[in-house]
Motif scaffolding. Structure first.
Motif, PDB file in Angstrom:
ATOM      1  N   ARG A 620       0.859  -1.186   0.000  1.00 56.41           N
ATOM      2  CA  ARG A 620       0.000   0.000   0.000  1.00 56.41           C
ATOM      3  C   ARG A 620       0.898   1.240   0.000  1.00 56.41           C
ATOM      4  NH1 ARG A 620      -5.197   1.443   1.797  1.00 56.41           N
ATOM      5  NH2 ARG A 620      -5.593  -0.583   2.789  1.00 56.41           N
ATOM      6  N   GLU A 621       0.804   2.033  -1.053  1.00 56.08           N
ATOM      7  CA  GLU A 621       1.611   3.249  -1.164  1.00 56.08           C
ATOM      8  C   GLU A 621       0.890   4.386  -0.448  1.00 56.08           C
ATOM      9  OE1 GLU A 621       4.558   3.382  -2.198  1.00 56.08           O
ATOM     10  OE2 GLU A 621       4.756   1.471  -3.238  1.00 56.08           O
ATOM     11  N   THR A 622       1.463   4.865   0.634  1.00 54.08           N
ATOM     12  CA  THR A 622       0.876   5.966   1.399  1.00 54.08           C
ATOM     13  C   THR A 622       1.478   7.287   0.963  1.00 54.08           C
ATOM     14  OG1 THR A 622       2.528   5.672   3.124  1.00 54.08           O
ATOM     15  CG2 THR A 622       0.446   4.482   3.376  1.00 54.08           C
ATOM     16  N   ALA A 623       0.886   8.362   1.437  1.00 53.31           N
ATOM     17  CA  ALA A 623       1.442   9.676   1.130  1.00 53.31           C
ATOM     18  C   ALA A 623       2.797   9.827   1.798  1.00 53.31           C
ATOM     19  CB  ALA A 623       0.490  10.768   1.622  1.00 53.31           C
ATOM     20  N   PRO A 624       3.755  10.521   1.182  1.00 57.03           N
ATOM     21  CA  PRO A 624       5.062  10.747   1.809  1.00 57.03           C
ATOM     22  C   PRO A 624       4.894  11.466   3.146  1.00 57.03           C
ATOM     23  CG  PRO A 624       5.106  11.387  -0.505  1.00 57.03           C
ATOM     24  CD  PRO A 624       3.677  11.111  -0.170  1.00 57.03           C
TER      25      PRO A 624
END
Length: 907
Positions: A620-624
């Motif tokens: 899951r790619e989260t916000a930086p």
């Protein structure tokens, strides 16, 4: 035949099997190849005044060299030992390569009697007098393709080794290119090494022969030469298949000069390439890395006695057709020549040979050019395929009217100003006789910015190209004299009948015409550069014709960590799953609510090939952390939140070139960072599931146990298999993460860790992870001496889509001041003859080129693979993404760069 007992290594066997001669060659090899010399071979070597030698330099690049001495300087001490009492030629890399324990290949060749003997082994001893070789292989070769030459006596051998003029470079100059073009003999050094105790490994040096011009100088850094039928052992080609690096040696038999070069070779199997050379079964393309010219290196005089009779039997695959009727009268109106000179353009000195002038009398036409004529470089304006440039009188009439001014002959830089040879009539592959020469039409002209300089009209090359009045080039088939007034006779026509105008318009203005592109590619005479362009077009067309999407059912959804989940996919109908190679990926078309069209994403397969299911493990790619305004990954969030067991999802069959070589026995080191472990787990599982005893190191770095996926499964494999070794590093372990159970050390995976864990033997390295991880390890490994060919790498995905996920979405890009300033910057694609104005909306120079209809080569679009590397003729670029390896000065990676100033590129 057991591979373990074969006399041939993996590369040789692969080619033998490809050509259906494996069993016969193995049987032949057992009769010919021996671990020692018999008495007759020792006697043969002892009567020779010359020995060709192959060695490796400090960077393990092969070089072919030559030693000379009074007969007897090569002496067989015993059947297993060869003594050589000679000193290398001054400046030859052989001097530094003669080290105890080093691999060496030798070729004793008696040109007069067309006899040769190969003796390979390892250097046993080195002293002031010479060196000794412990022999691993000795065998004679057939006399085919050897030109008979007799060495005249009374050579002053005492001068060998004394200082003499030496010239080094990374490209051919005019004299060196001419030496190659007239050569009928050269030697090739190559190398194979997987197991130094295996007698099939080591350095080898071989002979190649043909009629003059059989080695084609495509341009200043590229050669082509045919590979004819031989004994089917494929020692040299087998080495090149495993390690493309090799070295070439040319000898000028007229004066004793030598030209050596080292670089990389590629074997071309396709008929589009082999049909160019009469009798060729394969073609080798050689790219020059470094050249070494030694003046009067050998003190011998040679007397030519005749070409090999085998050359008379070589027949072309296809003969051009005789002309149905002789076209209208054709004649040579003017012969124009000029040597290169410098002109000042926009404050810079530019070398050019375009300022031609008519000459009186008869002029000799050589393999590479006309006497007293030259090109500023052989990359874009010379070489065998562009030896003579031709332009018609009819075109002069057009331009005089179009431009409203007088134009002297030679104005367009042509060597021959001709009458009756328009671009619509002349076909690529046509053969003409003019005076004492025989000439073949090889390609249309590619106008460059220097034509605009000569004409004094900005951007004239584009206008020239669009007019179709471009002229064409001749390749010289027979050297001879020509003069103004000579009649031009059409000897034969290429049966495809594709005119110069048709070929030019096809490349530049008809990019979707695949049928004619295939037809053009089949013309034997078409130059190498143009063949490459059409090959790339066909490859891209095939790439676009992707197999249809299949529908899969999600059979299982398994959390692997706090951030990674695995999805097990099965066919939604009764059909078998296509097999895949470990490391490949699936391309998904996701129907995400709110998206106007399917969202395309690629994810690596994370398990070994299984006939029942595919597995992808998605993070899951989260916000930086420092950009909470950036939305999370669209596709990965969709998978985690919306795709459940029973869901249907569409994907194309597996693909990708980042794959594990399952046939190799070499120790493999799998290096991954973060979610980059998914293809590595696939590779590890494939080795174990296949029952291989190959040693595997699985080295992984991640932040903590919260993000560590598939860790227990990998540990279980290591516990169950002695050949599997695992080391995991956490950069920020949590208090609950236990060292020795969850991870092995703290920090980041770096070259220091690898040096601590590995013996740095002959390993294969596979890398996948974030850009800083990739760059650090790649540079560290190559700096340690690991061959670039042993380091395989890929980001999280095979191309741009996954990289794009991390970019801000939803808000239009706002141009910076710098981008506004370069908005009107011209970018000149010199080889293609097109000029474009930089568009800041383009992501890169590569994208600009594609928008203008060009097709530069590329692969990664991320500054890693260096496929898009090109020469910067003028100007500067700036990188918006740091390349993995910074290009040399004068080179640019156009997939990750934008123009800083006005730009002229060799594209």
């Amino acid at each position: 035949m057991s591979q373990d007992t074969s006399l041939f290594h993996r590369g040789e066997r692969e080619i033998q099997e490809r050509l259906g001669v494996r069993d016969r060659t193995e049987h032949l090899g057992r009769r010919m190849i021996h671990p020692r010399m018999h008495e007759g071979q020792r006697t043969f070597l002892e009567q020779l005044p010359m020995l060709v030698v192959g060695t490796l330099d400090e960077a393990r690049r092969p070089w072919a060299s030559v030693l000379a001495g009074e007969p007897g300087f090569v002496h067989g001490i015993d059947p297993g030992t060869l003594a050589v009492k000679a000193r290398p030629v001054y400046g030859d890399p052989l001097t530094a390569a003669l080290v105890k324990g080093a691999d060496i290949g030798t070729l004793g060749i008696e040109l007069e009697n067309r006899t040769r003997l190969r003796v390979n082994g390892r250097i046993q001893q080195v002293d002031d007098a010479g060196f000794r070789i412990r022999i691993s292989q000795s065998y004679g070769n057939c006399p085919q393709y050897i030109q008979a030459r007799e060495i005249c006596p009374d050579a002053d051998l005492s001068t060998i080794g004394e200082p003499r003029p030496v010239r080094r470079g990374n490209a051919l100059n005019r004299a060196e290119a001419a030496l190659i073009a007239r050569s009928d003999t050269f030697f090739v050094a190559s190398h194979y090494s997987e197991d130094r105790e295996d007698r099939t490994q080591g350095v080898d040096v071989s002979h190649r022969g043909g009629r003059p011009s059989f080695v084609v100088v495509a341009h200043e850094t590229s050669l082509l030469f045919p590979d004819y039928s031989g004994n089917c052992m494929f020692n040299t080609l087998g080495n090149i298949l495993m390690d493309p690096r090799c070295g070439l040696l040319f000898i000028d038999f007229a004066n004793g000069d030598t030209l050596q070069m080292t670089g990389e070779a590629e074997i071309l199997w396709e008929r589009a390439h082999t049909s160019r050379f009469a009798g060729a079964e394969r073609v080798v393309a050689f790219r020059i890395d470094e050249t070494l010219f030694i003046e009067k290196a050998l003190p011998f005089d040679w007397a030519f006695r005749g070409y090999s009779p085998v050359l008379d039997t070589l027949q072309p695959i296809e003969n051009p057709s005789p002309p149905a009727q002789q076209p209208a009268q054709m004649s040579l109106a003017f012969v124009n020549v000029a040597m290169p000179k410098e002109v000042i353009h926009e404050g810079k000195a530019i070398a050019t040979g375009i300022f031609k002038q008519p000459v009186d009398g008869r002029v000799m036409v050589r393999w590479l050019n006309v006497d007293c004529d030259g090109q500023a470089d052989l990359w874009g304006h010379g070489g065998a395929f562009r030896a003579v440039y031709v332009y018609s009188l009819e075109n002069y009439a057009y331009w005089r009217k179009e431009l409203g001014r007088d134009l002297p002959y030679g104005q367009f830089g042509e060597n021959f100003t001709v009458e009756g040879m328009s671009e619509e009539v002349v076909c690529v592959g046509d053969i003409y006789r003019i005076g004492g020469t025989l000439l073949e039409v090889s390609q249309p002209r590619v106008p460059c910015f220097k034509l605009a300089i000569k004409m004094g009209i900005e951007g004239f090359q584009n206008r020239f190209l669009k007019s179709g009045r471009i002229g064409f080039y001749f390749k010289v088939l027979e050297e001879g004299e020509v003069g103004a007034g000579d009649a031009i006779e059409l000897v034969s026509r290429d049966p495809r009948g594709m005119s110069v105008r048709q070929i030019s318009d096809l490349l530049y203005f008809d990019p979707t015409n695949i049928v004619d592109a295939e037809k053009a590619l089949s013309i034997p005479a078409l130059s190498h550069g143009w063949k490459r362009s059409f090959e790339e077009r066909l490859a891209k067309a095939a790439e676009k014709q992707r197999p249809g999407l299949d529908t899969f059912l999600v059979d299982r959804k398994v959390p692997e960590s706090e951030t990674v989940t695995s999805f097990y996919l099965v066919p939604d109908a009764k059909r078998s799953l296509p097999r895949f190679l470990p490391g490949q990926f699936l391309t998904f078309a996701l129907d995400i609510p709110g998206a106007d069209e399917p969202v395309i994403r690629t994810y690596s397969l994370s398990d070994s090939p299984n006939p029942d299911y595919y597995r992808v493990s998605i993070k899951r790619e989260t916000a930086p952390e420092n950009r909470k305004d950036v939305p999370p990954g669209l596709a990965s969030s969709f998978f985690h939140d919306c795709v459940d067991v029973g869901a249907r999802i569409r994907a194309a069959p597996p693909r990708g070139k980042f794959t594990l070589d399952l046939d190799s026995d070499r120790t493999v080191v799998l290096l991954s960072g973060g979610i980059g472990l998914t293809p590595m787990v696939s590779m590890l599982n494939a080795v174990v599931d296949g029952g291989s005893k190959r040693s595997v190191w699985f080295i992984h770095g991640t932040r903590s146990g919260a993000e560590h996926a598939l860790g227990e499964a990998v540990r279980a494999l290591a516990d169950a298999h002695d050949n599997v070794h695992v080391h995991v590093r956490y950069s920020r372990p949590r208090p609950i993460d236990i060292k020795g159970r969850d991870y092995d050390s703290e920090g980041r995976v770096d070259i220091a860790l690898l040096k601590e864990l590995l013996a740095f033997d002959d390993y294969e390295f596979y890398l996948c992870g974030p850009p800083p991880f990739m760059k650090s390890l790649y540079c560290g490994l190559t700096a340690t001496g690991v061959l670039e060919s042993r380091v395989h790498y890929e980001f999280f995905g095979p191309s741009a889509p996954l990289i794009e996920e991390a970019k801000p979405a939803g808000q239009a890009h706002e141009r910076s001041v710098d981008e506004e300033l370069i908005g009107d910057t011209p970018v000149d694609f010199a080889r293609s003859g097109l000029t474009a104005t930089w568009d800041p909306d383009c992501a890169s120079i590569l994208e600009l080129a594609e928008h203008k209809g060009l097709s530069p080569p590329f692969s990664c679009r991320s500054g890693i693979c260096q496929t898009c590397m090109c020469r910067v003729i003028e100007g500067e670029v700036e990188y918006f993404e740091e390349p993995l390896v910074k290009p040399d000065e004068g080179q640019a990676l156009i997939c990750v760069s934008r123009p800083r100033t006005k730009l002229v590129l060799d594209v």
